[in-house]
Scaffold this motif. Sequence first.
Motif, PDB file in Angstrom:
ATOM      1  N   ILE A   1       1.004  -1.109  -0.140  1.00 30.53           N
ATOM      2  CA  ILE A   1      -0.382  -0.205   0.098  1.00 30.53           C
ATOM      3  C   ILE A   1       1.182   1.651  -0.035  1.00 30.53           C
ATOM      4  O   ILE A   1      -0.020   2.226   0.003  1.00 30.53           O
ATOM      5  CB  ILE A   1      -1.260   0.257   0.994  1.00 30.53           C
ATOM      6  N   GLY A   2       2.409   1.282   0.356  1.00 33.22           N
ATOM      7  CA  GLY A   2       2.745   2.021   0.321  1.00 33.22           C
ATOM      8  C   GLY A   2       2.841   3.073   1.302  1.00 33.22           C
ATOM      9  O   GLY A   2       3.677   4.470   1.200  1.00 33.22           O
ATOM     10  N   VAL A   3       2.486   2.557   2.284  1.00 36.36           N
ATOM     11  CA  VAL A   3       2.622   3.786   3.968  1.00 36.36           C
ATOM     12  C   VAL A   3       3.263   2.877   4.556  1.00 36.36           C
ATOM     13  O   VAL A   3       2.551   1.317   5.262  1.00 36.36           O
ATOM     14  CB  VAL A   3       1.469   4.651   4.053  1.00 36.36           C
ATOM     15  N   PRO A   4       3.685   3.673   5.386  1.00 33.90           N
ATOM     16  CA  PRO A   4       4.398   2.766   7.281  1.00 33.90           C
ATOM     17  C   PRO A   4       2.327   2.994   7.293  1.00 33.90           C
ATOM     18  O   PRO A   4       1.398   3.455   7.936  1.00 33.90           O
ATOM     19  CB  PRO A   4       4.985   3.563   7.820  1.00 33.90           C
ATOM     20  N   PRO A   5       2.702   1.347   9.030  1.00 36.44           N
ATOM     21  CA  PRO A   5       2.078   1.740  10.435  1.00 36.44           C
ATOM     22  C   PRO A   5       1.909   3.487  10.471  1.00 36.44           C
ATOM     23  O   PRO A   5       2.361   3.943  10.915  1.00 36.44           O
ATOM     24  CB  PRO A   5       2.508   1.000  11.589  1.00 36.44           C
ATOM     25  N   ALA A   6      -0.017   4.008  10.523  1.00 39.56           N
ATOM     26  CA  ALA A   6       0.023   4.957  10.781  1.00 39.56           C
ATOM     27  C   ALA A   6       0.548   5.139  12.319  1.00 39.56           C
ATOM     28  O   ALA A   6       1.513   4.524  14.152  1.00 39.56           O
ATOM     29  CB  ALA A   6      -1.158   4.770  11.637  1.00 39.56           C
ATOM     30  N   ASN A   7       1.305   6.636  12.406  1.00 35.35           N
ATOM     31  CA  ASN A   7       2.182   7.053  13.718  1.00 35.35           C
ATOM     32  C   ASN A   7       0.793   7.709  14.562  1.00 35.35           C
ATOM     33  O   ASN A   7       0.359   8.666  14.427  1.00 35.35           O
ATOM     34  CB  ASN A   7       2.791   8.584  12.984  1.00 35.35           C
ATOM     35  N   ARG A   8       0.657   6.630  15.377  1.00 35.31           N
ATOM     36  CA  ARG A   8      -0.075   6.710  16.603  1.00 35.31           C
ATOM     37  C   ARG A   8       0.113   7.474  17.920  1.00 35.31           C
ATOM     38  O   ARG A   8      -0.777   8.342  18.179  1.00 35.31           O
ATOM     39  CB  ARG A   8      -0.122   5.682  17.794  1.00 35.31           C
ATOM     40  N   ASN A   9       1.271   8.161  18.063  1.00 33.01           N
ATOM     41  CA  ASN A   9       2.205   9.393  18.695  1.00 33.01           C
ATOM     42  C   ASN A   9       1.601  10.390  18.130  1.00 33.01           C
ATOM     43  O   ASN A   9       2.071  11.646  18.684  1.00 33.01           O
ATOM     44  CB  ASN A   9       3.029   9.172  18.991  1.00 33.01           C
ATOM     45  N   ALA A  10       1.388  10.546  16.903  1.00 28.53           N
ATOM     46  CA  ALA A  10       0.985  11.919  16.368  1.00 28.53           C
ATOM     47  C   ALA A  10      -0.857  12.218  16.486  1.00 28.53           C
ATOM     48  O   ALA A  10      -1.207  12.855  15.476  1.00 28.53           O
ATOM     49  CB  ALA A  10       2.225  12.309  15.107  1.00 28.53           C
ATOM     50  N   PHE A  11      -0.964  11.352  16.396  1.00 36.75           N
ATOM     51  CA  PHE A  11      -2.405  11.305  16.721  1.00 36.75           C
ATOM     52  C   PHE A  11      -3.237  12.090  18.216  1.00 36.75           C
ATOM     53  O   PHE A  11      -3.153  11.479  19.021  1.00 36.75           O
ATOM     54  CB  PHE A  11      -3.457   9.946  16.715  1.00 36.75           C
ATOM     55  N   TYR A  12      -3.864  12.909  17.857  1.00 36.35           N
ATOM     56  CA  TYR A  12      -4.019  13.999  18.914  1.00 36.35           C
ATOM     57  C   TYR A  12      -6.275  13.781  19.293  1.00 36.35           C
ATOM     58  O   TYR A  12      -6.389  15.127  19.121  1.00 36.35           O
ATOM     59  CB  TYR A  12      -3.907  14.623  19.285  1.00 36.35           C
ATOM     60  N   ALA A  13      -6.543  13.315  18.010  1.00 33.59           N
ATOM     61  CA  ALA A  13      -7.766  13.245  18.404  1.00 33.59           C
ATOM     62  C   ALA A  13      -8.458  13.168  19.435  1.00 33.59           C
ATOM     63  O   ALA A  13      -9.266  13.982  19.365  1.00 33.59           O
ATOM     64  CB  ALA A  13      -8.753  12.097  17.169  1.00 33.59           C
ATOM     65  N   PHE A  14      -8.219  12.575  20.669  1.00 31.87           N
ATOM     66  CA  PHE A  14      -8.967  12.819  21.390  1.00 31.87           C
ATOM     67  C   PHE A  14      -7.687  13.270  23.038  1.00 31.87           C
ATOM     68  O   PHE A  14      -7.769  13.128  23.827  1.00 31.87           O
ATOM     69  CB  PHE A  14      -9.372  10.893  22.353  1.00 31.87           C
ATOM     70  N   SER A  15      -7.117  14.015  22.063  1.00 32.54           N
ATOM     71  CA  SER A  15      -6.456  14.797  22.861  1.00 32.54           C
ATOM     72  C   SER A  15      -5.345  14.105  23.588  1.00 32.54           C
ATOM     73  O   SER A  15      -5.193  12.927  22.948  1.00 32.54           O
ATOM     74  CB  SER A  15      -6.945  15.683  24.019  1.00 32.54           C
ATOM     75  N   SER A  16      -4.825  14.135  24.582  1.00 30.94           N
ATOM     76  CA  SER A  16      -3.491  13.106  25.481  1.00 30.94           C
ATOM     77  C   SER A  16      -3.483  13.482  27.014  1.00 30.94           C
ATOM     78  O   SER A  16      -3.564  14.775  26.837  1.00 30.94           O
ATOM     79  CB  SER A  16      -2.500  13.384  24.462  1.00 30.94           C
TER      80      SER A  16
END
Length: 523
Positions: free
Chosen positions: A450-465
């Motif tokens: 598919i040409g993309v690595p696994p999602a960078n979960r450390n850059a996902f802030y939709a629920f804040s952190s």
Amino acid sequence: KGLLMTETKPPIDGIPMLPGAHRFYGHLLNEKLTLSDSPSQSITHLKKHSRNGMTSLLFGPRALVLLLDTELASSFLNSYTHRAMPNFIGKHMAPLFGAKNILMINGKEWRLYRSAVHRSFTSKSLQNYQVHMLQISQTMVNSLRRKINDSEEKSTKRNVVELMKMVTMDVFFMVSVGMDLKSCELLQVSEVAKDFTFISNEFVKRVFVAPFLPWNQFFYFPTVSNFKRHRKISSLRSTMKFHIQEKKREKKDNDNSVKGTKSRNCMLYNLMQAQDRDLEGMNEDDFVGSMLTLLNAGYETTSTTLSYALYLISTRPDIEQYLVEEARRVMSSKSLLDEKDDNSTVGFDVSDLNLCNAVIYETLRLYPVAYQTARTIPKGSSIELKGIEISGPTIIRIPIYAIQRDEDNFPQPEEFLPERWARKSSNNSEWVPRFSTDESVEEKAWASLIGVPPANRNAFYAFSSGARSCVGKKFAEQEAVIILANLISQLKFEVEKDYVCIPYRSGVVQSPKNGLPMNISVR
């Protein structure tokens, strides 16, 4: 040109400032309602004027620092919780949510209230809530089926934003107080939802659109909007207070009876249990404010996410087919018990809906409902970031929308790729989550395909952190996944060819401009 602060130093030494600040208003006049056009949400623009992953701007006289570096942003959110609302915003929130709502308090009081609310989202509680989510979404499916079958075209055109609000509002009231609003059955927006929408729109108008008009700030002005606002706030609070009093009676008199068992399966009962342990000073008005705050946090955010998800799925027929297959496979053995039995459970494991979950996460990556989050450095305090001292009063903001569309964080950032969150398993029969730590042959082959690595979960802030992250995250996730899987397995949603999706800011959240019309038919 003389009105621009072209020679003015950045508000904080060592942190560059975005260009184009007004002498009096700072960067306020540069902000756009369309997210893609807003300078503070353009990652390219922000990076161009940043250093060490930080840039700054001015909102009036107040300094505001934007954190673009995800490691820095995560570290800051995980270690700092203070968030102060401007007084004029608090003035608009307090009549509906109360002065002690979790959005406005800090320190020990905030920790106690958050802990109490968190007890409404235990694993056992979440499992109980699943039944209502499935039953209510099935009610909508059945109502839409009747509408479709009665039409000559065998389809119906609806604004899915409105439909998803019906589902999530019905779910909240059933889960929280056991009240059936019947929006999904009638395919009509309930009076409660109408009241809440009016109050939300008034809040945006008075705080963000026209804050300088005196009748928007002084509630005693004899205007039509002030009268309507007061009446609808009173109606909402009275409705919630009635159900709180009813549940208190049930709790007191029937804790060990069948009726008492029914009460224990609602969010309000769990909050009452927390009050008995930790929040003895929580009065009835505080209860009302807490429940309405939860409604505010979860109703529109989940409905907006589901609306965007249905739109995005319609642009990827291949993903749509995989979703239908997964939903039907996982939910085929669902065995709801008697709908009147509140101890019934869904007959499938929600965690098996991995592609549905991936679609929700990719939707939230592209269209986070809360497009930014912030913390406040109060006057007299200071923190140090990357060796730079930042003194209060200063707002520290994480531009979620911009970060999650940064190619350095998510390759092909403008593309809808649920495959970055999940992949086909080795036997090709089901989907499994992807993680950056996975070094298996299957993962490497999928990344190459598919040409993309696994999602960078450390850059996902939709629920804040951090500690101030979304307290109802797990609830929102399972609600969105269950509703999406149930809808998509039975109904087909098609967007019109000339439709252009424009994320439009409305206060501190965003949603599709002018709604999202889609043609719905039975699969």
